[in-house]
Design a protein around this motif. Sequence first.
Motif, short mmCIF file in Angstrom:
data_model
loop_
_atom_site.label_atom_id
_atom_site.label_comp_id
_atom_site.label_asym_id
_atom_site.label_seq_id
_atom_site.Cartn_x
_atom_site.Cartn_y
_atom_site.Cartn_z
N GLU A 15 33.48 -40.01 -13.59
CA GLU A 15 34.28 -40.80 -12.50
C GLU A 15 35.69 -40.62 -12.79
N LYS A 16 36.48 -40.10 -13.77
CA LYS A 16 37.75 -39.97 -14.33
C LYS A 16 38.05 -38.74 -14.43
N ASP A 17 37.89 -37.54 -13.82
CA ASP A 17 38.24 -36.32 -14.03
C ASP A 17 39.61 -36.04 -14.25
N THR A 18 40.49 -36.81 -13.79
CA THR A 18 41.96 -36.66 -13.84
C THR A 18 42.39 -37.37 -15.03
N SER A 19 41.74 -37.99 -16.02
CA SER A 19 42.15 -38.77 -17.11
C SER A 19 42.61 -37.66 -18.35
N ALA B 275 36.89 -26.40 -26.59
CA ALA B 275 37.85 -27.30 -26.92
C ALA B 275 39.40 -26.65 -26.42
N LEU B 276 39.44 -25.51 -26.37
CA LEU B 276 40.69 -24.87 -25.65
C LEU B 276 40.82 -25.22 -24.37
N GLY B 277 39.73 -25.02 -23.68
CA GLY B 277 39.70 -25.56 -22.11
C GLY B 277 39.90 -26.89 -21.79
N CYS B 278 39.38 -27.86 -22.77
CA CYS B 278 39.54 -29.19 -22.48
C CYS B 278 41.15 -29.38 -22.80
N TYR B 279 41.71 -29.07 -23.79
CA TYR B 279 43.09 -29.10 -24.15
C TYR B 279 44.23 -28.63 -22.92
N LYS B 280 43.62 -27.41 -22.40
CA LYS B 280 44.57 -27.03 -21.36
C LYS B 280 44.41 -27.98 -20.17
N ARG B 281 43.31 -28.48 -19.94
CA ARG B 281 43.03 -29.27 -18.43
C ARG B 281 43.96 -30.48 -19.11
N SER B 282 43.90 -31.37 -20.22
CA SER B 282 44.54 -32.28 -20.74
C SER B 282 46.24 -32.07 -20.39
N TYR B 283 46.61 -30.87 -20.80
CA TYR B 283 48.10 -30.21 -20.57
C TYR B 283 48.50 -30.45 -19.35
N GLU B 284 47.71 -29.92 -18.43
CA GLU B 284 47.83 -29.77 -16.87
C GLU B 284 48.05 -31.30 -16.18
N LEU B 285 47.26 -32.31 -16.82
CA LEU B 285 47.56 -33.72 -16.25
C LEU B 285 48.55 -34.35 -16.96
N GLU B 286 48.91 -34.05 -18.11
CA GLU B 286 50.01 -34.72 -18.76
C GLU B 286 50.68 -33.95 -20.22
N PRO B 287 51.51 -33.04 -19.74
CA PRO B 287 51.73 -32.30 -20.82
C PRO B 287 52.59 -33.01 -22.02
N SER B 288 52.08 -32.56 -23.26
CA SER B 288 52.79 -33.10 -24.45
C SER B 288 52.88 -31.87 -25.58
N ASN B 289 53.80 -32.22 -26.55
CA ASN B 289 53.73 -31.19 -27.48
C ASN B 289 52.93 -31.00 -28.56
N ASP B 290 52.13 -32.15 -28.57
CA ASP B 290 50.97 -32.30 -29.42
C ASP B 290 49.89 -31.39 -28.77
N LEU B 291 49.61 -31.39 -27.44
CA LEU B 291 48.85 -30.70 -26.81
C LEU B 291 49.25 -29.19 -26.77
N VAL B 292 50.41 -29.05 -26.78
CA VAL B 292 50.90 -27.38 -26.99
C VAL B 292 50.30 -26.87 -28.59
N LEU B 293 50.66 -27.68 -29.43
CA LEU B 293 50.35 -27.33 -30.88
C LEU B 293 48.71 -27.07 -31.09
N LYS B 294 48.04 -27.89 -30.63
CA LYS B 294 46.69 -27.94 -30.65
C LYS B 294 46.31 -26.47 -29.84
N ILE B 295 46.75 -26.37 -28.60
CA ILE B 295 46.25 -25.09 -27.85
C ILE B 295 46.74 -23.81 -28.63
N CYS B 296 47.80 -23.86 -29.23
CA CYS B 296 48.42 -22.48 -29.77
C CYS B 296 47.43 -22.47 -31.27
#
Length: 402
Positions: A87-91, A111-132
């Motif tokens: 229902e909410k793929d853009t969350s 997990a990496l794919g999910c974090y990248k998708r989240s970053y595309e929708l709403e970038p944050s430093n926390d997500l950058v660190l999780k991805i790296c």
Amino acid sequence: LILLDSLLQEKLWFKSYTTVTSESPGGPSEVNMFRTKKDVDKHVQDINSKIKSSSERNLKGYSIAKLYLGVEDYENARRYLATYLVEKDTSAVAHKLNGQIFDKLKQPEKALGCYKRSYELEPSNDLVLKICGIMTTLPVEPGRAKYWVEVGEKAVPHSDVVYKLKEAMLTASEGENSPALEDVLLQELQARPTDVQLRVRLLTLYQRTGRISEGWQHCCEVEQRQPWPASREWYSCMVEMCENYQVQYRTKCSSQFYSVYLASLDRLVDILAREGATASVLADILHRMDQALYEFGSITTPPSQNLLSHYKGQLYLGCATLLVKRAVKDQGAWRDTSKLAGLLFLGAFGGEIVPQHSDVGGVRKVISGHMLQLLAGGDSQWAERVVGVGSNMGERLHKAVF
């Protein structure tokens, strides 16, 4: 204190199991507490029984996923969050939660794919660190890693997580002994000179490339400041470098070398003992210290007798501490062991205090003096009886300690 601890535990428990049961992230909330999977199952069953619309039921998936995540049922958390994402793929927060769930399920690629998708929708430093961070645990593709290293360096300059990905990228593309990797390490050390992990990595690189002499000199320069007096990683690295230097340059091992080597072994024994290392680990380091002390006394230019006395005192204290540690597990043997420990504490107390190690020597005097008082128990003849405990004392001590 017990009551206070109990209250704190209850508060921590409350925080661990409070969850939001809104239809969507950030919506109206109702605080609930769930201890077990059974509690969550019952609650979810109750929710689903009241909702007839499949779309509405799907929208509850985010909140339910958080509940299951809280009780460590990761598969159900994944399943319910998947219905919410229908229902909410853009969350962005939902994709981030999905990454956390796949992390728990030990599926880093997903997990990496999910974090990248989240970053595309709403970038944050926390997500950058999780991805790296996740990328460092996977086989590194230099091209893909380079992009995230650049993003990370802009978002979170001099982050250890981003640096590790950069190091892995250079290792994959140019080799683990490449000049480029060394340059990056030195640059990072300029920005983070007090980071012990970076310093250890540099010294490991020196050892891998056979630059033992250079690594040894670097150790000496850094240790003059004693920046990490309680770091097991640092003193383990120091000891390893000293031993490699000794193998390669034995004829150059002077009084300065043995002083640094013995001081490093002494610090390592103290740190490991405080961390609760096993008796066998401590015995191994003390044995190396014993051998080094023997070699120190045999070098061509004899060392200062006061300095030799200091290190003997440190060795005796370490050995006595080891005997006490063993006696805690085998109290029946303490009657005989206490006499040997007493001899060692007497030796530790009698060791000289030298100016360059006055703090360590002072602590040794206090500890050994205190232990001697405890062992004597007010008996004025105790020390004389311990000193006259019998023949073959060296052999008995060696057997008891090592």
